[in-house]
Design a protein around this motif. Structure first.
Motif, PDB file in Angstrom:
ATOM      1  N   ILE A  92       0.937  -1.289   0.086  1.00 23.27           N
ATOM      2  CA  ILE A  92      -0.066  -0.208  -0.030  1.00 23.27           C
ATOM      3  C   ILE A  92       0.988   1.199  -0.194  1.00 23.27           C
ATOM      4  O   ILE A  92       0.663   2.003  -0.722  1.00 23.27           O
ATOM      5  N   VAL A  93       1.916   1.232   0.855  1.00 21.87           N
ATOM      6  CA  VAL A  93       2.650   2.499   0.839  1.00 21.87           C
ATOM      7  C   VAL A  93       3.545   2.490  -0.328  1.00 21.87           C
ATOM      8  O   VAL A  93       3.908   3.756  -0.620  1.00 21.87           O
ATOM      9  N   ALA A  94       4.223   1.607  -0.871  1.00 21.26           N
ATOM     10  CA  ALA A  94       4.676   1.700  -2.081  1.00 21.26           C
ATOM     11  C   ALA A  94       3.848   2.137  -3.289  1.00 21.26           C
ATOM     12  O   ALA A  94       4.406   2.811  -4.284  1.00 21.26           O
ATOM     13  N   ALA A  95       2.621   1.803  -3.248  1.00 18.39           N
ATOM     14  CA  ALA A  95       1.481   2.337  -4.357  1.00 18.39           C
ATOM     15  C   ALA A  95       1.238   3.938  -3.850  1.00 18.39           C
ATOM     16  O   ALA A  95       0.866   4.520  -4.840  1.00 18.39           O
TER      17      ALA A  95
ATOM     18  N   GLY B 271      -0.417   6.051  -6.833  1.00 17.29           N
ATOM     19  CA  GLY B 271      -1.026   4.860  -7.320  1.00 17.29           C
ATOM     20  C   GLY B 271      -2.434   4.012  -6.556  1.00 17.29           C
ATOM     21  O   GLY B 271      -2.619   3.002  -6.758  1.00 17.29           O
ATOM     22  N   LEU B 272      -2.793   4.628  -5.651  1.00 15.62           N
ATOM     23  CA  LEU B 272      -3.817   3.912  -4.648  1.00 15.62           C
ATOM     24  C   LEU B 272      -5.063   3.732  -5.586  1.00 15.62           C
ATOM     25  O   LEU B 272      -5.756   2.695  -5.390  1.00 15.62           O
ATOM     26  N   ALA B 273      -5.531   4.415  -6.554  1.00 15.10           N
ATOM     27  CA  ALA B 273      -6.809   3.923  -7.247  1.00 15.10           C
ATOM     28  C   ALA B 273      -6.788   2.843  -8.130  1.00 15.10           C
ATOM     29  O   ALA B 273      -7.773   2.304  -8.179  1.00 15.10           O
ATOM     30  N   SER B 274      -5.563   2.208  -8.235  1.00 15.68           N
ATOM     31  CA  SER B 274      -5.435   0.711  -8.751  1.00 15.68           C
ATOM     32  C   SER B 274      -5.577  -0.414  -7.800  1.00 15.68           C
ATOM     33  O   SER B 274      -5.872  -1.426  -8.400  1.00 15.68           O
ATOM     34  N   TRP B 275      -5.830   0.129  -6.674  1.00 16.59           N
ATOM     35  CA  TRP B 275      -6.176  -0.895  -5.656  1.00 16.59           C
ATOM     36  C   TRP B 275      -7.615  -1.417  -5.596  1.00 16.59           C
ATOM     37  O   TRP B 275      -8.469  -0.558  -5.937  1.00 16.59           O
ATOM     38  N   THR B 276      -7.690  -2.811  -5.327  1.00 11.30           N
ATOM     39  CA  THR B 276      -9.101  -3.313  -5.216  1.00 11.30           C
ATOM     40  C   THR B 276      -9.334  -3.527  -3.674  1.00 11.30           C
ATOM     41  O   THR B 276      -8.296  -3.414  -2.993  1.00 11.30           O
ATOM     42  N   PRO B 277     -10.641  -3.600  -3.419  1.00 10.37           N
ATOM     43  CA  PRO B 277     -10.994  -3.858  -1.750  1.00 10.37           C
ATOM     44  C   PRO B 277     -10.333  -4.816  -1.277  1.00 10.37           C
ATOM     45  O   PRO B 277     -10.040  -4.884  -0.176  1.00 10.37           O
ATOM     46  N   GLU B 278     -10.080  -5.812  -2.083  1.00  7.19           N
ATOM     47  CA  GLU B 278      -9.223  -7.228  -1.452  1.00  7.19           C
ATOM     48  C   GLU B 278      -7.728  -6.756  -1.277  1.00  7.19           C
ATOM     49  O   GLU B 278      -7.443  -7.600  -0.371  1.00  7.19           O
ATOM     50  N   ASP B 279      -7.239  -5.963  -1.955  1.00 13.44           N
ATOM     51  CA  ASP B 279      -5.651  -5.679  -1.772  1.00 13.44           C
ATOM     52  C   ASP B 279      -5.286  -5.352  -0.199  1.00 13.44           C
ATOM     53  O   ASP B 279      -4.430  -5.794   0.130  1.00 13.44           O
ATOM     54  N   GLY B 280      -6.015  -4.648   0.476  1.00  8.99           N
ATOM     55  CA  GLY B 280      -5.683  -4.189   1.631  1.00  8.99           C
ATOM     56  C   GLY B 280      -6.067  -4.917   2.875  1.00  8.99           C
ATOM     57  O   GLY B 280      -5.627  -4.819   4.066  1.00  8.99           O
ATOM     58  N   LYS B 281      -6.913  -5.890   2.676  1.00 14.39           N
ATOM     59  CA  LYS B 281      -7.784  -6.868   3.776  1.00 14.39           C
ATOM     60  C   LYS B 281      -6.450  -7.449   4.419  1.00 14.39           C
ATOM     61  O   LYS B 281      -6.578  -7.893   5.690  1.00 14.39           O
ATOM     62  N   GLY B 282      -5.232  -7.705   3.811  1.00 17.71           N
ATOM     63  CA  GLY B 282      -4.151  -8.453   4.696  1.00 17.71           C
ATOM     64  C   GLY B 282      -3.712  -7.590   5.954  1.00 17.71           C
ATOM     65  O   GLY B 282      -3.135  -8.187   6.762  1.00 17.71           O
ATOM     66  N   VAL B 283      -3.999  -6.264   5.848  1.00 17.84           N
ATOM     67  CA  VAL B 283      -3.422  -5.511   7.165  1.00 17.84           C
ATOM     68  C   VAL B 283      -4.522  -5.796   8.233  1.00 17.84           C
ATOM     69  O   VAL B 283      -4.011  -5.972   9.310  1.00 17.84           O
TER      70      VAL B 283
END
Length: 146
Positions: free
Chosen positions: A39-42, A46-58
């Motif tokens: 997330i921080v690298a994006a 580039g955060l708009a390219s993230w999907t709702p699933e991408d951050g669930k690992g946090v």
């Protein structure tokens, strides 16, 4: 068993452990570090390219119901902490500790029971990470790029 033989057995066991894959145990919990770093690298652009699933690992080590969303300069997740992790504020402190350990270059400039704030990068290309309580029993993580 003499000491030489005991050392040989210990060495053989250690060598075997080095070549076999690591075992997983029931109490192993996933680490949010990989998701946080991605997330921080994006950020910040580039955060708009993230999907709702991408951050669930946090949120995964702390809750199973994470709801995440992304926009051009912001990514956020809200979740209910597991009941066995203590209070919502205990969970907030635990997530903040993970952020601090996963992102050692981040500055932790606010550490209060109601808000944890970190930032990375120089002015104009800064990434903010804010963790707050949300509602009666949830936490909210917001990553924004400026």
């Amino acid at each position: 068993m003499n000491n030489t033989r005991l050392l040989a057995v210990v060495f053989a066991a250690a060598s075997l452990g080095a070549v076999l894959p690591c075992s997983a145990y029931a109490d192993d919990t996933p680490s949010p570090c990989a998701s946080l770093k991605r997330i921080v690298a994006a950020a910040p652009d580039g955060l708009a390219s993230w999907t709702p699933e991408d951050g669930k690992g946090v949120a995964q080590p702390y809750g199973d119901d994470a709801q995440c969303s992304a926009s051009h300069r912001s990514f956020q997740c809200t979740w209910t902490p597991h009941g066995d992790g203590g209070s919502k504020l205990d969970a907030l402190q635990a997530v903040a500790a993970d952020i601090a350990s996963c992102l050692p270059d981040a500055t932790h400039d606010q550490n209060s029971p109601g808000r944890q704030h970190f930032y990375l990068g120089a002015k104009g290309r800064r990434t903010d990470i804010t963790l707050t309580p949300a509602g009666a029993n949830q936490l909210r993580l917001v990553v924004t790029g400026k």
